[in-house]
Design an enzyme around this catalytic site. Structure first.
Site, PDB file in Angstrom:
ATOM      1  N   GLY A 124      72.791  44.095  71.181  1.00 53.79           N
ATOM      2  CA  GLY A 124      74.029  44.983  70.270  1.00 53.79           C
ATOM      3  C   GLY A 124      74.508  46.117  70.962  1.00 53.79           C
ATOM      4  O   GLY A 124      74.723  47.046  70.250  1.00 53.79           O
ATOM      5  N   ILE A 125      74.673  46.099  72.355  1.00 54.79           N
ATOM      6  CA  ILE A 125      75.293  47.391  72.847  1.00 54.79           C
ATOM      7  C   ILE A 125      76.609  47.520  72.483  1.00 54.79           C
ATOM      8  O   ILE A 125      76.902  48.785  72.574  1.00 54.79           O
ATOM      9  CB  ILE A 125      75.071  47.210  74.485  1.00 54.79           C
ATOM     10  CG1 ILE A 125      75.247  48.725  75.164  1.00 54.79           C
ATOM     11  CG2 ILE A 125      75.964  46.138  74.875  1.00 54.79           C
ATOM     12  CD1 ILE A 125      74.799  48.666  76.603  1.00 54.79           C
ATOM     13  N   THR A 126      77.468  46.746  72.039  1.00 58.19           N
ATOM     14  CA  THR A 126      78.830  46.962  71.765  1.00 58.19           C
ATOM     15  C   THR A 126      78.888  47.539  70.269  1.00 58.19           C
ATOM     16  O   THR A 126      80.147  47.982  69.868  1.00 58.19           O
ATOM     17  CB  THR A 126      79.662  45.660  71.745  1.00 58.19           C
ATOM     18  OG1 THR A 126      78.977  44.649  70.762  1.00 58.19           O
ATOM     19  CG2 THR A 126      79.402  44.989  73.147  1.00 58.19           C
ATOM     20  N   GLN A 156      78.040  50.338  67.076  1.00 56.91           N
ATOM     21  CA  GLN A 156      78.001  51.759  66.961  1.00 56.91           C
ATOM     22  C   GLN A 156      76.561  52.270  67.566  1.00 56.91           C
ATOM     23  O   GLN A 156      76.858  53.277  68.477  1.00 56.91           O
ATOM     24  CB  GLN A 156      77.993  52.200  65.474  1.00 56.91           C
ATOM     25  CG  GLN A 156      77.629  53.831  65.237  1.00 56.91           C
ATOM     26  CD  GLN A 156      77.551  53.895  63.792  1.00 56.91           C
ATOM     27  OE1 GLN A 156      78.334  54.564  63.098  1.00 56.91           O
ATOM     28  NE2 GLN A 156      76.179  53.762  63.346  1.00 56.91           N
ATOM     29  N   ALA A 167      70.718  44.183  67.988  1.00 56.83           N
ATOM     30  CA  ALA A 167      71.835  43.036  67.543  1.00 56.83           C
ATOM     31  C   ALA A 167      71.581  42.586  66.454  1.00 56.83           C
ATOM     32  O   ALA A 167      70.484  42.510  65.729  1.00 56.83           O
ATOM     33  CB  ALA A 167      71.509  41.848  68.682  1.00 56.83           C
ATOM     34  N   SER A 208      65.242  48.600  58.801  1.00 58.02           N
ATOM     35  CA  SER A 208      66.153  49.361  58.048  1.00 58.02           C
ATOM     36  C   SER A 208      65.440  49.745  56.730  1.00 58.02           C
ATOM     37  O   SER A 208      64.871  48.906  55.987  1.00 58.02           O
ATOM     38  CB  SER A 208      67.140  48.305  57.550  1.00 58.02           C
ATOM     39  OG  SER A 208      68.046  48.529  56.380  1.00 58.02           O
ATOM     40  N   GLU A 250      66.930  49.214  54.014  1.00 59.86           N
ATOM     41  CA  GLU A 250      67.294  48.248  53.175  1.00 59.86           C
ATOM     42  C   GLU A 250      66.102  47.454  52.664  1.00 59.86           C
ATOM     43  O   GLU A 250      66.065  46.847  51.583  1.00 59.86           O
ATOM     44  CB  GLU A 250      68.372  47.179  53.464  1.00 59.86           C
ATOM     45  CG  GLU A 250      69.654  47.602  53.456  1.00 59.86           C
ATOM     46  CD  GLU A 250      70.310  47.379  51.867  1.00 59.86           C
ATOM     47  OE1 GLU A 250      70.041  46.330  51.473  1.00 59.86           O
ATOM     48  OE2 GLU A 250      70.574  48.346  51.329  1.00 59.86           O
ATOM     49  N   TYR A 275      70.139  40.021  53.998  1.00 60.05           N
ATOM     50  CA  TYR A 275      69.860  41.008  55.108  1.00 60.05           C
ATOM     51  C   TYR A 275      68.573  41.664  55.014  1.00 60.05           C
ATOM     52  O   TYR A 275      67.784  41.868  56.115  1.00 60.05           O
ATOM     53  CB  TYR A 275      71.005  41.895  55.117  1.00 60.05           C
ATOM     54  CG  TYR A 275      70.939  43.271  56.076  1.00 60.05           C
ATOM     55  CD1 TYR A 275      71.458  43.026  57.285  1.00 60.05           C
ATOM     56  CD2 TYR A 275      70.323  44.231  55.548  1.00 60.05           C
ATOM     57  CE1 TYR A 275      71.432  44.257  58.307  1.00 60.05           C
ATOM     58  CE2 TYR A 275      70.244  45.523  56.513  1.00 60.05           C
ATOM     59  CZ  TYR A 275      70.676  45.305  57.850  1.00 60.05           C
ATOM     60  OH  TYR A 275      70.550  46.332  58.769  1.00 60.05           O
ATOM     61  N   LYS A 298      65.538  41.570  57.664  1.00 68.46           N
ATOM     62  CA  LYS A 298      64.942  42.609  58.267  1.00 68.46           C
ATOM     63  C   LYS A 298      63.433  42.855  58.094  1.00 68.46           C
ATOM     64  O   LYS A 298      62.673  43.388  58.917  1.00 68.46           O
ATOM     65  CB  LYS A 298      65.854  43.933  58.033  1.00 68.46           C
ATOM     66  CG  LYS A 298      67.002  43.964  58.544  1.00 68.46           C
ATOM     67  CD  LYS A 298      66.842  44.310  59.932  1.00 68.46           C
ATOM     68  CE  LYS A 298      68.351  44.750  60.607  1.00 68.46           C
ATOM     69  NZ  LYS A 298      68.069  45.050  62.310  1.00 68.46           N
TER      70      LYS A 298
HETATM   71  N1  GDD Z   1      80.379  48.492  51.840  1.00 67.36           N
HETATM   72  C1  GDD Z   1      80.977  49.020  51.109  1.00 67.36           C
HETATM   73  N2  GDD Z   1      82.299  48.932  50.497  1.00 67.36           N
HETATM   74  N3  GDD Z   1      79.868  49.460  50.156  1.00 67.36           N
HETATM   75  C2  GDD Z   1      80.275  50.168  48.728  1.00 67.36           C
HETATM   76  C3  GDD Z   1      81.564  50.141  48.364  1.00 67.36           C
HETATM   77  C4  GDD Z   1      82.684  49.116  49.105  1.00 67.36           C
HETATM   78  O1  GDD Z   1      83.833  49.271  49.127  1.00 67.36           O
HETATM   79  N4  GDD Z   1      81.713  50.706  47.158  1.00 67.36           N
HETATM   80  C5  GDD Z   1      80.490  51.178  46.910  1.00 67.36           C
HETATM   81  N5  GDD Z   1      79.654  50.636  47.808  1.00 67.36           N
HETATM   82  C6  GDD Z   1      78.388  51.025  47.952  1.00 67.36           C
HETATM   83  C7  GDD Z   1      77.436  49.785  48.393  1.00 67.36           C
HETATM   84  O2  GDD Z   1      77.433  49.150  47.102  1.00 67.36           O
HETATM   85  C8  GDD Z   1      76.143  50.592  48.746  1.00 67.36           C
HETATM   86  O3  GDD Z   1      75.411  50.707  47.675  1.00 67.36           O
HETATM   87  C9  GDD Z   1      76.577  51.739  49.404  1.00 67.36           C
HETATM   88  O4  GDD Z   1      78.048  52.010  49.065  1.00 67.36           O
HETATM   89  C10 GDD Z   1      76.507  51.584  50.782  1.00 67.36           C
HETATM   90  O5  GDD Z   1      77.147  50.631  51.299  1.00 67.36           O
HETATM   91  P1  GDD Z   1      77.295  50.275  52.973  1.00 67.36           P
HETATM   92  O6  GDD Z   1      78.197  51.335  53.711  1.00 67.36           O
HETATM   93  O7  GDD Z   1      78.052  48.822  53.104  1.00 67.36           O
HETATM   94  O8  GDD Z   1      75.810  50.382  53.707  1.00 67.36           O
HETATM   95  P2  GDD Z   1      74.505  49.560  53.249  1.00 67.36           P
HETATM   96  O9  GDD Z   1      73.649  50.591  52.567  1.00 67.36           O
HETATM   97  O10 GDD Z   1      74.799  48.427  52.382  1.00 67.36           O
HETATM   98  O11 GDD Z   1      73.759  49.282  54.676  1.00 67.36           O
HETATM   99  C11 GDD Z   1      73.793  50.107  55.706  1.00 67.36           C
HETATM  100  O12 GDD Z   1      72.737  50.704  55.854  1.00 67.36           O
HETATM  101  C12 GDD Z   1      71.470  50.046  55.957  1.00 67.36           C
HETATM  102  C13 GDD Z   1      70.288  51.148  56.090  1.00 67.36           C
HETATM  103  O13 GDD Z   1      70.044  51.286  54.878  1.00 67.36           O
HETATM  104  C14 GDD Z   1      74.125  49.182  57.044  1.00 67.36           C
HETATM  105  O14 GDD Z   1      74.476  50.012  58.020  1.00 67.36           O
HETATM  106  C15 GDD Z   1      72.806  48.397  57.294  1.00 67.36           C
HETATM  107  O15 GDD Z   1      72.944  47.545  58.273  1.00 67.36           O
HETATM  108  C16 GDD Z   1      71.584  49.463  57.196  1.00 67.36           C
HETATM  109  O16 GDD Z   1      70.374  48.615  57.659  1.00 67.36           O
END
Ligand code: GDD
Length: 330
Positions: free
Chosen positions: A9-11, A13, A80, A133, A135, A157, A161
């Protein structure tokens, strides 16, 4: 002799920040690339002359064994996989294959290359970091979450994980491997993919400022996350592999903010009011939402001496300003 690290997953962030950090520390850094003819390497373009590469696929064990044999690393960082949560409902099987089974295959590759079996004491000579994560906490059992908070993942996801997390711990306990999981809470930067909510917001704020668009469609504005700076978090990954005893760590800031606050700060950073531009779109609400996530990073503070350097406000402002600069420069 320089230590050697292999990053899957080097490519991405995190891969790009980790490669920079390890190069700064004097490591020889290898990256695993997929067998695409044209891998997306824009985040590491400034580093390619200092990196070595090997190719492998996560659904092909032999290719992973060959990659480990070729790089002969002291440390493997497994970053990755699929990282964008909402699409994992449409690709649940693929997500499980890569984010779950992929971890097992890397662990097996280490076991084969190091010749470890059930009777082998000690860790072999490769230390393994798994990108777990927050998550996995999903529908949280308590707030804030720490290393022994029970998991209740809410997406394919998160479920995959969780498998990766447990199989890493199991290989540590079964084969004496130095294998650890970093349970990382959300971490962002100007290099963040544009689908994740922070970057989606900062990029839209910059585009709206320049008159390229007028509206930003978002889903759940009330969701709260513990958002930190990715450049800080990769340093924690490295520290986790330098400890006398392998164990898992929660990495986060210990503070929680909403999607709405993110929008307010990002739009303010470019002198706009988010309320004039944000539209709530029901299509962006997830089938099962993680409403809140907040870390208790005490163990990392105490044992690793790790602390974040950027506040949430500074992070979002930096991202918004970076997007505006980039778009203005064309
Ligand atoms: N992506 C996205 N787009 N999220 C939204 C939006 C939108 O338009 N509107 C609201 N959200 C809310 C999502 O419902 C979620 O609750 C929150 O914003 C964060 O969403 P993301 O930025 O997509 O991240 P994530 O929390 O689902 O997952 C990320 O963090 C995890 C660690 O907790 C990712 O980086 C995962 O790979 C990582 O494991």
């Amino acid at each position: 002799m320089a230590k050697r690290a292999l990053i899957t997953g080097i490519t991405g962030q995190d891969g790009s920040y980790l490669a920079e950090h390890l190069l700064d520390l004097g490591y020889q850094v290898w990256g695993v690339l997929r067998r695409d003819s044209d891998p997306a390497t824009s985040r590491i373009a400034h580093l390619v002359d200092d990196l070595s590469f090997t190719r492998a696929e996560f659904d092909d064990s032999a290719s992973l064994v060959a990659a480990v044999e070729r790089a002969r690393p002291d440390e493997i960082y497994n970053l990755a996989g699929t990282s964008y949560v909402p699409t994992t409902w449409q690709h649940a099987e693929l997500t499980t294959e890569v984010n779950g089974m992929g971890v097992l295959r890397v662990l097996e590759a280490i076991r084969v290359v190091c010749g470890l079996d059930e009777s082998a004491a000690g860790s072999g000579d490769i230390r393994f970091y798994q990108a777990s994560s927050s998550e996995m906490f999903g529908k949280v059992a308590e707030t804030p979450q720490h290393e022994t908070t029970i998991f209740h993942p809410r997406s394919p996801y998160g479920v995959a994980k969780t498998y990766g997390h447990y199989i890493t711990r199991n290989y540590r306990e079964s084969f004496g491997m130095y294998a650890v999981s970093g349970i990382l809470f959300n971490h962002e930067s100007p290099r963040r993919g544009t689908g994740f909510v922070t970057r989606k917001i900062t990029l839209a704020a910059a585009n709206i400022k320049l008159g390229h668009q007028d509206e930003l469609h978002l889903g759940n504005l009330d969701a709260q996350r513990d958002w930190g700076y990715a450049g800080d978090y990769v340093k924690a990954m490295h520290l986790m592999l330098q400890q006398p005893i392998p164990t898992d760590y929660v990495i986060g800031t210990g503070t929680m903010h909403s999607v709405q606050e993110t929008a307010r700060i990002a739009f303010e950073a470019v002198d706009l009011d988010w309320r004039d531009h944000v539209v709530v779109d029901p299509d962006l609400i997830r089938p099962a939402e993680v409403e809140t996530l907040c870390a208790n990073p005490t163990k990392a503070h105490t044992e690793l001496g790790w602390k974040p350097t950027l506040s949430f406000e500074e992070l979002i402002q930096t991202m918004a300003e970076s997007d505006l600069r980039r778009l203005t420069a064309g």
